[in-house]
Scaffold this motif. Structure first.
Motif, PDB file in Angstrom:
ATOM      1  N   THR A  94     -15.472  49.065  26.535  1.00 39.00           N
ATOM      2  CA  THR A  94     -15.564  48.781  25.184  1.00 39.00           C
ATOM      3  C   THR A  94     -17.194  47.913  24.634  1.00 39.00           C
ATOM      4  O   THR A  94     -17.756  48.353  23.961  1.00 39.00           O
ATOM      5  N   THR A  95     -16.816  47.049  25.413  1.00 36.34           N
ATOM      6  CA  THR A  95     -19.047  46.378  25.715  1.00 36.34           C
ATOM      7  C   THR A  95     -19.408  47.535  25.622  1.00 36.34           C
ATOM      8  O   THR A  95     -20.292  47.160  25.251  1.00 36.34           O
ATOM      9  N   ARG A 113     -21.681  38.396  27.376  1.00 34.78           N
ATOM     10  CA  ARG A 113     -20.213  37.814  27.738  1.00 34.78           C
ATOM     11  C   ARG A 113     -20.437  36.926  26.245  1.00 34.78           C
ATOM     12  O   ARG A 113     -19.406  37.057  25.405  1.00 34.78           O
ATOM     13  N   ILE A 160     -20.128  39.043  23.015  1.00 34.36           N
ATOM     14  CA  ILE A 160     -18.726  39.129  22.399  1.00 34.36           C
ATOM     15  C   ILE A 160     -18.084  38.492  21.699  1.00 34.36           C
ATOM     16  O   ILE A 160     -17.415  37.867  20.516  1.00 34.36           O
ATOM     17  N   ASP A 188      -8.161  53.423  21.151  1.00 30.30           N
ATOM     18  CA  ASP A 188      -6.739  52.480  21.246  1.00 30.30           C
ATOM     19  C   ASP A 188      -5.925  52.225  20.301  1.00 30.30           C
ATOM     20  O   ASP A 188      -6.353  50.860  19.943  1.00 30.30           O
ATOM     21  N   ASN A 240     -20.345  48.285  35.771  1.00 29.54           N
ATOM     22  CA  ASN A 240     -20.658  47.551  35.314  1.00 29.54           C
ATOM     23  C   ASN A 240     -20.793  45.735  36.126  1.00 29.54           C
ATOM     24  O   ASN A 240     -20.112  46.341  37.092  1.00 29.54           O
ATOM     25  N   MET A 241     -21.227  44.892  35.357  1.00 28.43           N
ATOM     26  CA  MET A 241     -20.766  43.946  36.206  1.00 28.43           C
ATOM     27  C   MET A 241     -21.492  43.485  37.011  1.00 28.43           C
ATOM     28  O   MET A 241     -20.762  42.722  37.807  1.00 28.43           O
ATOM     29  N   GLY A 246     -10.057  46.375  31.322  1.00 27.41           N
ATOM     30  CA  GLY A 246     -10.900  44.778  31.256  1.00 27.41           C
ATOM     31  C   GLY A 246     -12.392  45.402  32.182  1.00 27.41           C
ATOM     32  O   GLY A 246     -12.873  44.362  32.263  1.00 27.41           O
ATOM     33  N   VAL A 247     -12.522  46.528  32.112  1.00 31.12           N
ATOM     34  CA  VAL A 247     -13.898  46.429  33.046  1.00 31.12           C
ATOM     35  C   VAL A 247     -14.684  46.940  31.556  1.00 31.12           C
ATOM     36  O   VAL A 247     -16.232  46.746  33.141  1.00 31.12           O
ATOM     37  N   GLN A 293     -24.148  41.892  35.455  1.00 26.52           N
ATOM     38  CA  GLN A 293     -23.135  40.723  34.930  1.00 26.52           C
ATOM     39  C   GLN A 293     -23.763  39.568  34.156  1.00 26.52           C
ATOM     40  O   GLN A 293     -25.142  39.270  34.504  1.00 26.52           O
ATOM     41  N   SER A 294     -24.034  39.528  33.106  1.00 26.09           N
ATOM     42  CA  SER A 294     -24.693  38.575  32.053  1.00 26.09           C
ATOM     43  C   SER A 294     -23.840  37.596  30.882  1.00 26.09           C
ATOM     44  O   SER A 294     -22.679  38.036  30.174  1.00 26.09           O
TER      45      SER A 294
HETATM   46  N1  LIG Z   1     -21.784  43.160  31.796  1.00 23.87           N
HETATM   47  C1  LIG Z   1     -20.864  42.350  31.744  1.00 23.87           C
HETATM   48  N2  LIG Z   1     -21.078  41.042  32.189  1.00 23.87           N
HETATM   49  C2  LIG Z   1     -20.482  39.540  31.208  1.00 23.87           C
HETATM   50  N3  LIG Z   1     -19.462  39.776  31.165  1.00 23.87           N
HETATM   51  C3  LIG Z   1     -18.214  40.987  31.156  1.00 23.87           C
HETATM   52  C4  LIG Z   1     -19.611  42.165  31.235  1.00 23.87           C
HETATM   53  N4  LIG Z   1     -18.884  43.506  30.902  1.00 23.87           N
HETATM   54  C5  LIG Z   1     -17.459  42.783  29.989  1.00 23.87           C
HETATM   55  N5  LIG Z   1     -18.004  41.750  29.871  1.00 23.87           N
HETATM   56  C6  LIG Z   1     -16.621  40.548  29.501  1.00 23.87           C
HETATM   57  O1  LIG Z   1     -15.162  41.486  30.393  1.00 23.87           O
HETATM   58  C7  LIG Z   1     -14.390  41.103  29.345  1.00 23.87           C
HETATM   59  C8  LIG Z   1     -13.642  42.585  29.396  1.00 23.87           C
HETATM   60  O2  LIG Z   1     -14.744  43.984  28.152  1.00 23.87           O
HETATM   61  P1  LIG Z   1     -14.230  45.052  28.088  1.00 23.87           P
HETATM   62  O3  LIG Z   1     -13.440  44.127  26.620  1.00 23.87           O
HETATM   63  O4  LIG Z   1     -15.529  45.622  27.166  1.00 23.87           O
HETATM   64  O5  LIG Z   1     -13.437  46.023  28.772  1.00 23.87           O
HETATM   65  P2  LIG Z   1     -12.535  47.162  28.408  1.00 23.87           P
HETATM   66  O6  LIG Z   1     -12.404  48.254  29.822  1.00 23.87           O
HETATM   67  O7  LIG Z   1     -12.752  47.493  26.933  1.00 23.87           O
HETATM   68  O8  LIG Z   1     -11.031  46.097  28.193  1.00 23.87           O
HETATM   69  P3  LIG Z   1      -9.583  47.163  27.700  1.00 23.87           P
HETATM   70  O9  LIG Z   1      -8.982  48.316  28.578  1.00 23.87           O
HETATM   71  O10 LIG Z   1      -8.185  46.070  27.721  1.00 23.87           O
HETATM   72  O11 LIG Z   1     -10.140  47.972  26.870  1.00 23.87           O
HETATM   73  C9  LIG Z   1     -15.127  40.815  28.075  1.00 23.87           C
HETATM   74  O12 LIG Z   1     -14.778  40.047  27.828  1.00 23.87           O
HETATM   75  C10 LIG Z   1     -16.482  40.733  28.064  1.00 23.87           C
HETATM   76  O13 LIG Z   1     -16.978  40.088  27.402  1.00 23.87           O
END
Ligand SMILES: Nc1ncnc2c1ncn2[C@@H]1O[C@H](COP(=O)(O)OP(=O)(O)OP(=O)(O)O)[C@@H](O)[C@H]1O
Ligand SMILES: [Mg+2]
Length: 260
Positions: free
Chosen positions: A17-18, A213, A216, A40, A173-174, A13-14, A208-209
């Motif tokens: 994927t984004t 969000r 997505i 995944d 990130n964020m 969740g960090v 952080q944006s």
């Molecule tokens: N820079 C950002 N600003 C705001 N929200 C963000 C940002 N980056 C990611 N998010 C939010 O964080 C959440 C998790 O992002 P994401 O699915 O890309 O993480 P992940 O590391 O791929 O998770 P997983 O480990 O489950 O695969 C999403 O809901 C996304 O909207």
């Protein structure tokens, strides 16, 4: 020459994927032919972020029913995409042989691809690690929380112990701003250096944006919307750093049989 780039984190969740999706689109815009693979398997979700619903996935390839070519779909901005497939519990824990087959199956598309971006699952499972180890470059995503730093450290340590991987790029990130990104990176590098003989390079930050969000939720990556300049500049800077980043050292099975 095809470069393979794994996006990894340790903690879930960090934003892996984004970042993978937006970086893939940005690199394609900058002139590379990008293929993105959602590794995944079982809980794949990169296709959701891109608003796609591919019929054939890597699970069909592994089942021997389709070629990688069959599974390639057209993603946003002309990137090529390989979906992991969803709801396939038997795909969650690929055995070593299946992981090797997956890595070799991609040889088929080497001539069509300049950058293979591999979005890995959270955690330091054998599957995650084997895709990290198979890549020429590793981009580690962290956020400024102790749990993220601990898990990213554990992932780097595992890759270093297993195959002497000694170079990693890090994206934070964020963050509030560039200074905060750099500060988190410096802190993480200091911790890592104390215990491991690895080289971390700073690939940049993603703010952080709320717009990110929202993109997505709308299933339309922000990299397709240049009016969001703050976010897009950040992805462009990361794209340039990633292309410039050194190849990892160490041994082991690689994508595209590269011996770099
Ligand atoms: N820079 C950002 N600003 C705001 N929200 C963000 C940002 N980056 C990611 N998010 C939010 O964080 C959440 C998790 O992002 P994401 O699915 O890309 O993480 P992940 O590391 O791929 O998770 P997983 O480990 O489950 O695969 C999403 O809901 C996304 O909207
Ligand atoms: Mg993810």
């Amino acid at each position: 020459m095809t470069i393979s780039l794994a996006i990894a984190s340790g903690k879930g969740g960090v934003g892996k994927t984004t970042i993978a999706v937006n970086l893939a689109i940005t690199l394609q815009r900058m002139g590379s032919r990008v293929t993105m693979m959602d590794a995944d398997f079982g809980l794949a979700n990169a296709h959701i972020l891109m608003g796609q619903n591919p019929k054939i996935t890597m699970s069909d390839v592994l089942a021997g029913e389709n070629s990688v070519q069959d599974a390639l779909s057209e993603g946003p901005a002309g990137i090529k995409f390989l979906s992991g497939g969803s709801g396939l519990l038997d795909m969650l824990n690929l055995d070593a042989e299946a992981r090797y087959r997956t890595i070799r199956a991609l040889d088929e598309i080497e001539n069509q691809t300049d950058v293979l971006m591999v979005d890995t699952p959270a955690g330091a499972s054998d599957s995650t690690l084997s895709f990290v180890l198979a890549s020429d470059k590793v981009l580690v995503v962290i956020v400024g929380e102790p749990t993220s730093l601990m898990d990213a450290y554990a992932m780097i340590k595992a890759a270093h112990m297993e195959q002497q991987v000694d170079k990693f790029s890090v994206v934070v990130n964020m963050v509030r701003d560039a200074d905060q990104g750099m500060a988190h990176f410096e802190k993480f590098r200091a911790i890592t250096r104390r215990f491991l003989d690895v080289e971390l390079s700073y690939a940049g930050h993603v703010p952080q944006s709320q717009a990110l969000r929202n993109s997505i939720v709308r299933r339309s990556p922000i990299a397709l919307h240049p009016e969001h300049t703050r976010e897009n500049r950040a992805f462009e800077a990361i794209a340039r750093e990633v292309l410039r980043a050194p190849f990892r050292g160490g041994q082991g099975v690689r994508f595209f049989n590269s011996d770099r």
